[in-house]
Design an enzyme around this catalytic site. Structure first.
Site, mmCIF file in Angstrom:
data_model
loop_
_atom_site.group_PDB
_atom_site.id
_atom_site.type_symbol
_atom_site.label_atom_id
_atom_site.label_comp_id
_atom_site.label_asym_id
_atom_site.label_seq_id
_atom_site.Cartn_x
_atom_site.Cartn_y
_atom_site.Cartn_z
ATOM 1 N N HIS A 1 -10.309 72.530 93.417
ATOM 2 C CA HIS A 1 -10.998 70.398 94.232
ATOM 3 C C HIS A 1 -10.780 71.382 95.691
ATOM 4 O O HIS A 1 -9.371 72.521 95.272
ATOM 5 C CB HIS A 1 -9.514 70.129 94.297
ATOM 6 C CG HIS A 1 -9.876 68.144 94.763
ATOM 7 N ND1 HIS A 1 -9.656 68.075 95.682
ATOM 8 C CD2 HIS A 1 -9.997 66.756 94.756
ATOM 9 C CE1 HIS A 1 -9.457 67.237 96.562
ATOM 10 N NE2 HIS A 1 -9.993 66.267 95.035
ATOM 11 N N ARG B 1 -10.874 63.491 103.201
ATOM 12 C CA ARG B 1 -12.740 63.974 103.752
ATOM 13 C C ARG B 1 -13.841 62.826 103.730
ATOM 14 O O ARG B 1 -14.327 63.230 104.900
ATOM 15 C CB ARG B 1 -12.960 64.861 103.021
ATOM 16 C CG ARG B 1 -12.123 66.432 103.307
ATOM 17 C CD ARG B 1 -12.461 67.718 102.182
ATOM 18 N NE ARG B 1 -12.382 67.593 101.090
ATOM 19 C CZ ARG B 1 -13.159 67.327 100.041
ATOM 20 N NH1 ARG B 1 -14.636 67.432 100.438
ATOM 21 N NH2 ARG B 1 -13.255 66.888 97.946
#
Ligand code: FAD
Length: 575
Positions: free
Chosen positions: A238, A260
């Site tokens: 990640h 994001r």
């Protein structure tokens, strides 16, 4: 040493989304089945499903479709997923999200018009991630656990599974050997069927996200039982693990993808956005690409003060960020960082194993009586898992497993005589740290494992680094096989040093399989990047790795992907 015997119809190993859904479905199919859930921690409180933050992918909204969800999954997985498994996932997710809401009582966030709110996650062409704020897993696990408790399903909490036990002639599974963490007592559970749902968990890397109870136990048990595992080189990193300092286990903990997705920026040490150098989708590119980009910035020395990069949200408005990402803001706040109004240092962190036990869409494996679901299984995600497809995977296939096992037990289930040599060998291996021998430093073994896997078999690998990793792992395996625990740590009840040791044995074994598969794949594909073979694999020739243990050796072969629904270059979506 003796093992107490327990009998049950269905033994479920693991109590995450996969294990608990299987228990509920098996019970719904046949309320007379005796079902036992054995779990390393406390039921409802451990594993990674509880840690799910961002949410659950499902094609619900007008404009979205299962075909679109499927294509995102296949393309995101670099054409490596098993297409029948991926198709089962995207269709089953719709049924399962309604079940979660209407039968289990989960509350997910809503739009003003009452429809379920779905947010953006990276790598997807539609905003389809259902969520409860940014701590979705707690809602799912609390409701699942309540329902399991309400049905009187038997629980063996703080019991760790050590080995799968075939029947004496090897034709089917007979049960499993467990260790009661509270007493140190061994238990042999004889079962008509066993579900492996211990949830993978790449905690062999220096920075990692999964819960501390996860040490690839299920994968190690499956390897030991001679089952084929696929895609083990595909370890997902990640991109945004919190960098909170070397002194705290909070380092590596994930800051969710929705940050994001909502427009968060990644900045290098000089405060400049850098994703434009790597992918036109910028921060919303898939996890493999963003992780590699951050790693490249780190290797080029363009880092934040503690060696990562910055995640910046403030331009979206601090109040808005606080409202949308309450859990993340509070988590950062607990560590002394202001996510809403300032910048936070992040580093890629090992998150998920795409690889696992080969299985069919009804959760059966090559070993009769053994079923698998959730992160222990391989083939659904191929080379890269989309954020939001993990919890969908465990709950969809967990439910399918429960249905399939109840039906299988009705026709083929029987308590079979176990292979007593396998039980004796499992106990002997677990006992080995108590032997007299050179005491070893368990913490030191873990450090060396973390360092080797991170530096040599992590986000970027090559032939030389993988050779070094293989040699290090050989050495660590040898130390664990011959060393002993210091005499101060010889209690059996709640002996955490002993359990660390057992965790490390499994992590080293699965790390060897990761390295072996990464050596066999001489190309770059999804989460697997070989610096000596940087060119992408041709999707038309996509082939997955299959690892099997034979005796002391791990054998690896490449198997061509069967494009059962769509071929590279084609799409299920109308042009
Ligand atoms: C921080 C974090 C955030 C995440 N966010 C998301 C997200 O937003 N969306 C998404 O789709 N996915 C997310 N994931 C991934 C998701 O959590 C997993 O894909 C999924 O929950 C796995 O479910 P599971 O049932 O297979 O395993 P788990 O939920 O991990 O359950 C495994 C169970 O097995 C038990 N166990 C382990 N070893 C043994 C043993 N030897 N004996 C007995 N029991 C054992 C554990 O105690 C646990 O109960 C996230 C993961 C993490 C770590």
């Amino acid at each position: 040493m003796h093992a107490r015997r327990v009998e049950t119809d269905l033994l479920i190993l693991g109590a995450g989304g996969a294990g608990l859904f299987a228990a509920l479905h098996a019970h719904a199919a046949n309320a007379h089945l005796s079902i036992t859930v054995a779990v390393k921690g406390l039921l409802g409180k451990c594993g990674c499903t509880r840690m799910v933050q961002g949410g659950y992918n499902v094609a619900l909204a007008p404009g979205d479709s299962v075909e679109r969800h499927f294509m995102d999954t296949i393309v995101g997985g670099a054409w490596l997923p098993d297409q029948d498994l991926a198709w089962t996932l995207v269709n089953g997710a719709i049924e399962r999200i309604h079940e979660l809401e209407n039968e289990l009582g989960c509350f997910f966030d809503r739009n003003p018009d009452g429809s379920i709110h779905q947010k953006a996650f990276a790598g997807q062409t539609f905003d389809r991630t259902v969520h409860k704020g940014d701590l979705t897993g707690i809602e799912i696990m609390n409701r699942l656990a309540e329902q399991v408790w309400a049905r009187g399903i038997a629980r063996m909490e703080e019991h760790r599974a050590l080995a799968l036990v075939p029947c004496a002639d090897g034709s089917a599974l007979a049960g499993a050997v467990l260790l009661d963490i509270r007493t140190g007592e061994y238990v042999y559970v004889a079962a008509k069927a066993v579900l492996l749902a211990t949830g993978g968990g790449p905690t062999m890397y220096r920075y990692h996200t999964p819960s501390g109870d996860k040490s690839c136990d299920g994968l190690a048990m499956a390897l030991a039982a001679g089952l084929p595992l696929r895609d083990l080189e595909m370890v997902q990193f990640h991109p945004t693990g919190l960098l909170a300092g070397a002194h705290t286990r909070m380092t590596g903990t994930v800051l969710e993808e929705g940050l994001r997705g909502a427009g968060g920026y990644l900045l290098d040490g000089a405060g400049e956005r850098f994703m434009q150098r790597y992918d036109p989708r910028l921060e919303r590119a898939t996890r493999d690409i963003v992780s590699r980009a951050i790693y490249a910035e780190m290797r080029a020395g363009r880092t934040s003060p503690h060696g990562g990069v910055w995640l910046s949200m403030a331009h979206l408005g601090p109040d808005n960020v606080r409202r949308q990402f309450k859990g993340m803001v509070e988590r950062c706040g607990d560590c002394g960082f202001d996510l809403a109004g300032a910048r936070v240092e992040v580093v890629p962190t090992a998150h998920y194993m795409m690889g696992g036990v080969e299985f069919r869409a009804d959760c059966t494996t090559v070993l009769r009586g053994l079923f698998v679901a959730g992160e222990d299984s391989g083939g659904v995600h191929g080379a890269n898992r989309l954020g939001g497809n993990g919890v969908a995977n465990s709950t969809v296939f967990g439910g399918i497993a429960g249905d399939a096992i109840a039906a299988w037990i009705a026709h083929e289930g029987a308590l079979r005589d176990p292979d007593s040599d396998v039980i004796a060998a499992a106990i002997a291996t677990a006992e080995s740290p108590f032997r007299k021998g050179v005491p070893i430093d368990v913490e030191g073994v873990r450090e060396r494992l973390h360092t080797s896997m991170w530096d040599e078999a992590g986000i970027v690998r090559d032939a030389a680094s993988l050779r070094r990793a293989a040699a290090t792992l050989e050495g660590l395996a040898g130390e664990l096989a011959t060393g002993s625990m210091a005499s101060a740590a010889r209690e059996r009840a709640y002996n955490l040093t002993w359990h660390d040791w057992l965790n490390l044995q499994n992590l080293v074994e699965v790390s060897r399989a990761i390295v072996r598969a990464a050596q066999a794949r001489e190309d770059s594909c999804g989460a697997h990047y070989r610096a000596d073979f940087p060119q992408s694999a041709d999707p038309v020739a996509a082939a997955y790795t299959r690892i099997v243990r034979r005796g002391d050796a791990l054998h690896c072969e490449r198997i061509p992907v069967r494009f059962t629904r769509v071929r590279p270059g084609q799409s299920l979506l109308a042009a």
